[in-house]
Design a protein around this motif. Structure first.
Motif, PDB file in Angstrom:
ATOM      1  N   ILE A  44       0.017  -6.580  -0.448  1.00 31.63           N
ATOM      2  CA  ILE A  44       0.433  -5.666   0.617  1.00 31.63           C
ATOM      3  C   ILE A  44      -0.816  -5.090   1.272  1.00 31.63           C
ATOM      4  N   ASP A  45      -0.765  -5.019   2.602  1.00 26.27           N
ATOM      5  CA  ASP A  45      -1.931  -4.552   3.357  1.00 26.27           C
ATOM      6  C   ASP A  45      -2.046  -3.024   3.236  1.00 26.27           C
ATOM      7  N   ARG A  46      -3.190  -2.550   2.709  1.00 31.12           N
ATOM      8  CA  ARG A  46      -3.404  -1.105   2.560  1.00 31.12           C
ATOM      9  C   ARG A  46      -4.522  -0.620   3.483  1.00 31.12           C
ATOM     10  N   SER A  47      -4.650  -1.245   4.640  1.00 28.08           N
ATOM     11  CA  SER A  47      -5.741  -0.825   5.528  1.00 28.08           C
ATOM     12  C   SER A  47      -5.326   0.373   6.387  1.00 28.08           C
ATOM     13  N   ARG A  48      -4.024   0.676   6.433  1.00 26.34           N
ATOM     14  CA  ARG A  48      -3.565   1.726   7.349  1.00 26.34           C
ATOM     15  C   ARG A  48      -3.083   2.969   6.596  1.00 26.34           C
ATOM     16  N   PHE A  49      -3.393   4.155   7.138  1.00 25.18           N
ATOM     17  CA  PHE A  49      -2.833   5.412   6.633  1.00 25.18           C
ATOM     18  C   PHE A  49      -1.696   5.855   7.549  1.00 25.18           C
ATOM     19  N   TYR A  50      -0.587   6.298   6.943  1.00 25.51           N
ATOM     20  CA  TYR A  50       0.537   6.845   7.712  1.00 25.51           C
ATOM     21  C   TYR A  50       0.520   8.368   7.618  1.00 25.51           C
ATOM     22  N   GLU A  54       5.616  10.345  10.226  1.00 28.03           N
ATOM     23  CA  GLU A  54       6.038   8.995  10.668  1.00 28.03           C
ATOM     24  C   GLU A  54       7.020   8.328   9.693  1.00 28.03           C
ATOM     25  N   VAL A  55       7.192   8.900   8.505  1.00 33.36           N
ATOM     26  CA  VAL A  55       7.926   8.203   7.440  1.00 33.36           C
ATOM     27  C   VAL A  55       9.402   8.053   7.777  1.00 33.36           C
ATOM     28  N   THR A  56       9.920   6.826   7.555  1.00 30.37           N
ATOM     29  CA  THR A  56      11.371   6.568   7.656  1.00 30.37           C
ATOM     30  C   THR A  56      11.808   5.877   6.360  1.00 30.37           C
ATOM     31  N   GLY A  57      13.112   5.806   6.163  1.00 29.18           N
ATOM     32  CA  GLY A  57      13.632   5.254   4.903  1.00 29.18           C
ATOM     33  C   GLY A  57      13.564   3.746   4.805  1.00 29.18           C
ATOM     34  N   ASN A  58      13.291   3.056   5.934  1.00 34.66           N
ATOM     35  CA  ASN A  58      13.309   1.582   5.868  1.00 34.66           C
ATOM     36  C   ASN A  58      11.903   0.978   5.830  1.00 34.66           C
ATOM     37  N   MET A  59      10.880   1.814   5.558  1.00 34.65           N
ATOM     38  CA  MET A  59       9.519   1.278   5.423  1.00 34.65           C
ATOM     39  C   MET A  59       9.375   0.637   4.044  1.00 34.65           C
ATOM     40  N   LEU A  60       8.580  -0.450   3.969  1.00 31.09           N
ATOM     41  CA  LEU A  60       8.408  -1.103   2.670  1.00 31.09           C
ATOM     42  C   LEU A  60       7.436  -0.322   1.796  1.00 31.09           C
ATOM     43  N   TYR A  61       6.176  -0.193   2.216  1.00 30.94           N
ATOM     44  CA  TYR A  61       5.182   0.576   1.456  1.00 30.94           C
ATOM     45  C   TYR A  61       4.367   1.394   2.437  1.00 30.94           C
ATOM     46  N   ILE A  62       3.975   2.597   1.998  1.00 30.20           N
ATOM     47  CA  ILE A  62       3.143   3.432   2.872  1.00 30.20           C
ATOM     48  C   ILE A  62       1.990   4.020   2.067  1.00 30.20           C
ATOM     49  N   GLN A  63       0.945   4.415   2.825  1.00 26.39           N
ATOM     50  CA  GLN A  63      -0.225   5.038   2.209  1.00 26.39           C
ATOM     51  C   GLN A  63      -0.543   6.302   3.015  1.00 26.39           C
ATOM     52  N   GLY A 145      -8.079  -0.480   1.751  1.00 23.19           N
ATOM     53  CA  GLY A 145      -8.733  -1.639   2.371  1.00 23.19           C
ATOM     54  C   GLY A 145      -7.667  -2.607   2.792  1.00 23.19           C
ATOM     55  N   GLY A 146      -7.967  -3.881   2.563  1.00 23.31           N
ATOM     56  CA  GLY A 146      -7.045  -4.896   3.046  1.00 23.31           C
ATOM     57  C   GLY A 146      -5.855  -5.087   2.128  1.00 23.31           C
ATOM     58  N   LEU A 147      -5.874  -6.223   1.427  1.00 20.30           N
ATOM     59  CA  LEU A 147      -4.682  -6.655   0.699  1.00 20.30           C
ATOM     60  C   LEU A 147      -4.702  -6.142  -0.740  1.00 20.30           C
ATOM     61  N   THR A 148      -3.619  -5.471  -1.119  1.00 18.45           N
ATOM     62  CA  THR A 148      -3.493  -4.978  -2.498  1.00 18.45           C
ATOM     63  C   THR A 148      -2.579  -5.911  -3.275  1.00 18.45           C
ATOM     64  N   PRO A 149      -3.039  -6.389  -4.445  1.00 17.37           N
ATOM     65  CA  PRO A 149      -2.209  -7.321  -5.212  1.00 17.37           C
ATOM     66  C   PRO A 149      -1.094  -6.606  -5.973  1.00 17.37           C
ATOM     67  N   PHE A 150       0.027  -7.304  -6.167  1.00 22.62           N
ATOM     68  CA  PHE A 150       1.111  -6.795  -7.008  1.00 22.62           C
ATOM     69  C   PHE A 150       1.365  -7.799  -8.120  1.00 22.62           C
ATOM     70  N   PHE A 208      -8.924  -9.487  -5.881  1.00 21.04           N
ATOM     71  CA  PHE A 208      -9.453  -8.476  -4.943  1.00 21.04           C
ATOM     72  C   PHE A 208      -9.836  -9.174  -3.641  1.00 21.04           C
ATOM     73  N   PRO A 209      -8.840  -9.533  -2.811  1.00 24.48           N
ATOM     74  CA  PRO A 209      -9.128 -10.364  -1.625  1.00 24.48           C
ATOM     75  C   PRO A 209     -10.011  -9.646  -0.607  1.00 24.48           C
ATOM     76  N   GLU A 210     -11.038 -10.362  -0.141  1.00 26.17           N
ATOM     77  CA  GLU A 210     -11.896  -9.817   0.918  1.00 26.17           C
ATOM     78  C   GLU A 210     -11.206  -9.934   2.273  1.00 26.17           C
ATOM     79  N   SER A 211     -10.388 -10.987   2.430  1.00 27.15           N
ATOM     80  CA  SER A 211      -9.665 -11.194   3.689  1.00 27.15           C
ATOM     81  C   SER A 211      -8.511 -12.157   3.416  1.00 27.15           C
ATOM     82  N   THR A 212      -7.619 -12.273   4.384  1.00 26.25           N
ATOM     83  CA  THR A 212      -6.478 -13.188   4.236  1.00 26.25           C
ATOM     84  C   THR A 212      -6.971 -14.622   4.081  1.00 26.25           C
TER      85      THR A 212
END
Length: 698
Positions: A44-50, A54-63, A145-150, A208-212
């Motif tokens: 999951i991309d963690r490059s953005r802060f919300y 802005e939060v709604t109930g249909n968001m998948l993941y937020i930071q 940062g970018g992609l967070t592994p699950f 720990f992906p550096e990029s897609t």
């Protein structure tokens, strides 16, 4: 090498004995290597802060970035939960914990700035985030940062604080302790040929992906590695077996084969059957032990090919045996073979768990003396009391139903290993065949015998039973018989038997003029046999059953297969069941009955069945829809495919490429003894040493 496979996960900082035991039991992680090769299932991309606003109930993941204002404990007993009021200045949101409450209040202090990450849910118009990941702002460079592994985790793991985030932290601890350095697993010439990312870079970027793009390259390298070593192991085993295992030479095509072929063959062999018999004859005359897989759709004439192979063995003064997974199937094969041989001067015996003691006392000495030339049976054939005079050919039907160890006991019945022919009516997709049966030579019967009409398949909803009953009445009126099959799903057997018994009562009411019988796995063998016999003899018109009839009941007069709750079956199983009809010259039908509410995947599955009679097309579709681990009838006991990152449905091209390169490596160095290839030998030992090497046996 760093011996990562030998270093216990218990000694990694942050693990210890208790967590090590949980990781071993729940995730199969015992060593440092197991952890490194425990790959994320998504990113999951963690490059953005919300913002909270802005939060709604249909968001998948937020930071978000902000502070905890205060804690509150709500509810009592099992419903007790900890609620933290969190704000970033644009609004407030609840963070909720149902367990580990004291741990949370000790670790995260009100007023301190944190980064919060999780999945928002809506409850009574209030948004909250259950069990979020929380990190101090100072650690932003590690988590944001970018992609967070699950990573896959279980409830037991989560209870021991081994959630996805904790696994990621352990990966970081381990890789840091190794200075992000890992030994390469491929020799330089293979690396230069494949032009893929080095292993240490691939492991780093998968966790720990550096990029897609770097993640894509890392996954490609790791998929290649996994499939390459599986193929290298299979192909090396096969080539060593060919070098080391001598087979009994069958030089003669003699009296029995020729007499049967000229005077007893009931119909002209199809081109495919002739081709397969030629391949088997060539193997048996080569001086090497035959190891051949015979694939053929239901009703394609495998038993006849098996009989011709057994007659070749008898012509060369050897015995042959044929082992089937169930008594019903063994008895069926025996009846079919006796029907083909008629009055030919050849001794054939049937040996199963139900064979009476007095019959067994006659059969066993006759096998030991060689007087009985062909034995057909179940796993009763591998009992120690069964001693062959000279076993030259062992045929195994539906081999995935037998454990590898069981099969190996059959080979040990002879000083020289017998020739082996494995038969299956489960069409196996090419990628799966290369991986499960890659060490066997493969023959395919891809033509139906002359006079067979393709089965017509229809899909009907269960709210339209009246038309179905009319259709069945008409078919039975024409002198045909009908199967009705109910699903049997583990874990709900009571319900399943109830639905079969309810169906049995309904059919008796709807068809009072016909004889209806019932068979299921809970019945005693004798009762099951007598009910089956009623149907086989034609005394019963309708046979209601669970999937016990999936394999090997041959009633040419049965022209209709009704499959109730068809949505609960896999494609391969539906195809197997459909193959029970269409064995006579009459037009046959398969009717898939399902509820009206179906998922998209299920609807696709039923459409594929309606549109195709080709078992191989169906198996490929099944692999695409369900993945390799779930394919019925292909996961072999004792050697299931434990793929960590590759996917046989999606990675067919990588598999073929890996197989080609493994083939080239072994072509130049069959035993991998050259200095550059020692690395491959070491890696194979690590990967396959835990498994018993049955390769030289089956």
């Amino acid at each position: 090498m760093l011996d990562l496979d030998k270093r216990s996960i218990m000694y990694l900082p942050g693990v210890g004995p208790k967590k090590a035991e949980i990781l071993r039991k729940e995730a199969g992680i015992s060593s440092y290597e197991d952890l490194l090769f425990y790959f994320p299932y998504k990113y999951i991309d963690r490059s953005r802060f919300y913002k909270v606003a802005e939060v709604t109930g249909n968001m998948l993941y937020i930071q978000m970035k902000g502070r905890i204002l205060y804690y509150d404990t709500v509810g009592e007993g099992r419903t007790r939960r900890l609620v933290a009021k969190f704000t970033d200045g644009t609004g407030t949101i609840d963070l909720v914990w149902f367990k580990g409450l004291n741990f949370v209040t000790d670790k995260y202090k009100p007023g301190t700035e944190y980064i919060v990450f999780g999945k928002p849910t809506e409850f009574g118009h209030i948004y909250n985030i259950p069990h979020p990941d929380i990190d101090p702002v100072e650690q932003a460079d590690q988590v944001v940062g970018g992609l967070t592994p699950f990573y896959n985790t279980t409830e037991k793991m989560k209870k021991s604080f081994l959630n996805s985030r904790a696994i990621q932290n352990l990966q970081y601890t381990l890789l840091s302790s190794l200075n992000w350095e890992l030994p390469e697993t491929l020799p330089p010439d293979v690396l230069s040929r494949i032009r893929m990312m080095p292993l240490k870079e691939a492991i780093r970027n998968v966790h720990f992906p550096e990029s897609t793009e770097k993640l894509r390259q890392a996954q490609l390298r790791l998929k290649f590695d996994e499939l390459f070593f599986i193929q290298l192991n299979i192909l090396r085993t096969a080539s060593l077996r060919k070098l080391k295992l001598k087979g009994i030479i069958f030089p003669t095509v003699g009296h029995y084969f020729n007499t049967f072929y000229k005077d007893y063959l009931p119909f002209e062999l199809t081109g495919a059957q002739k081709r397969v018999v030629k391949e088997i004859r060539a193997d048996m005359g080569s001086g090497r032990q035959m190891n051949r897989l015979l694939q053929g759709d239901v009703g394609s004439g495998k038993t006849l090919v098996a009989l011709l192979s057994m007659l070749l063995a008898v012509d060369n003064h050897c015995q042959a045996c044929m082992m089937a997974p169930t008594e019903i199937l063994a008895t069926q094969h025996y009846a079919t073979v006796m029907g083909f041989l008629k009055d030919m001067d050849i001794r054939v015996a049937l040996l199963t768990g139900s064979t009476k003691k007095k019959d067994r006392n006659k059969i066993l000495p006759a096998i030991a003396s060689g007087e009985i030339q062909i034995v057909i049976g179940t796993h009763a054939l591998i009992e120690e009391t069964v001693v062959f005079s000279s076993l030259g050919l062992a045929i195994i039907d539906e081999q995935h139903r037998f454990g590898v160890e069981q099969r190996s006991r059959l080979w040990k019945k002879n000083a020289i290993v017998p020739h082996v022919l494995v038969m299956t009516a489960t069409p196996i997709p090419r990628t799966l065949a290369m991986t499960l049966y890659g060490d066997l030579d493969v023959s395919v019967i891809d033509e139906l015998p002359p006079g067979r009409k393709p089965i017509q398949t229809m899909h009907r909803y269960d709210n339209k039973k009246a038309q179905l009953y009319d259709f069945l009445r008409k078919e039975i009126g024409l002198g045909r018989q009908v199967y009705v099959v109910y699903p049997l799903i583990e874990g709900s057997e009571k319900l399943d038997y109830k639905s079969l018994e309810d169906g049995f009562e309904t059919f008796k009411e709807v068809f009072p003029e016909f004889n209806v019988c019932m068979v299921h796995g809970k019945m005693k063998a004798a009762d099951k046999e007598s009910e089956m016999q009623k149907f086989i003899s034609g005394e019963a018109h309708i046979l209601m059953a669970t999937t016990v009839i999936e394999v090997g009941v041959n009633v040419p007069n049965a022209s209709v297969m009704v499959i109730e709750s068809a949505e609960r079956f896999g494609l391969s199983q539906l195809h197997q069941l459909r193959g029970r009809v269409g064995r006579g010259a009459e037009q046959s039908y398969c009717i898939l009955v399902s509820s009206y509410k179906l998922s998209n995947d299920t609807r696709k599955r039923l459409e594929i069945m309606v549109n195709s009679n080709n078992g191989f097309e169906i198996a490929e579709a099944d692999l695409r829809l369900r993945g390799h681990g779930d394919l019925e009838g292909t996961q072999q006991s004792g050697e299931g495919l434990d793929l960590k990152i590759a996917n046989l449905a999606a990675d067919g091209q990588i598999l073929q490429y890996a197989r080609d390169i493994a083939f080239d490596v072994l072509d130049k160095d069959p035993e991998l003894l050259s200095e550059p290839n020692r690395i491959l030998n070491e890696r194979l030992k690590i990967l396959f040493s835990r498994k018993i090497n049955w390769g030289m046996i089956s």
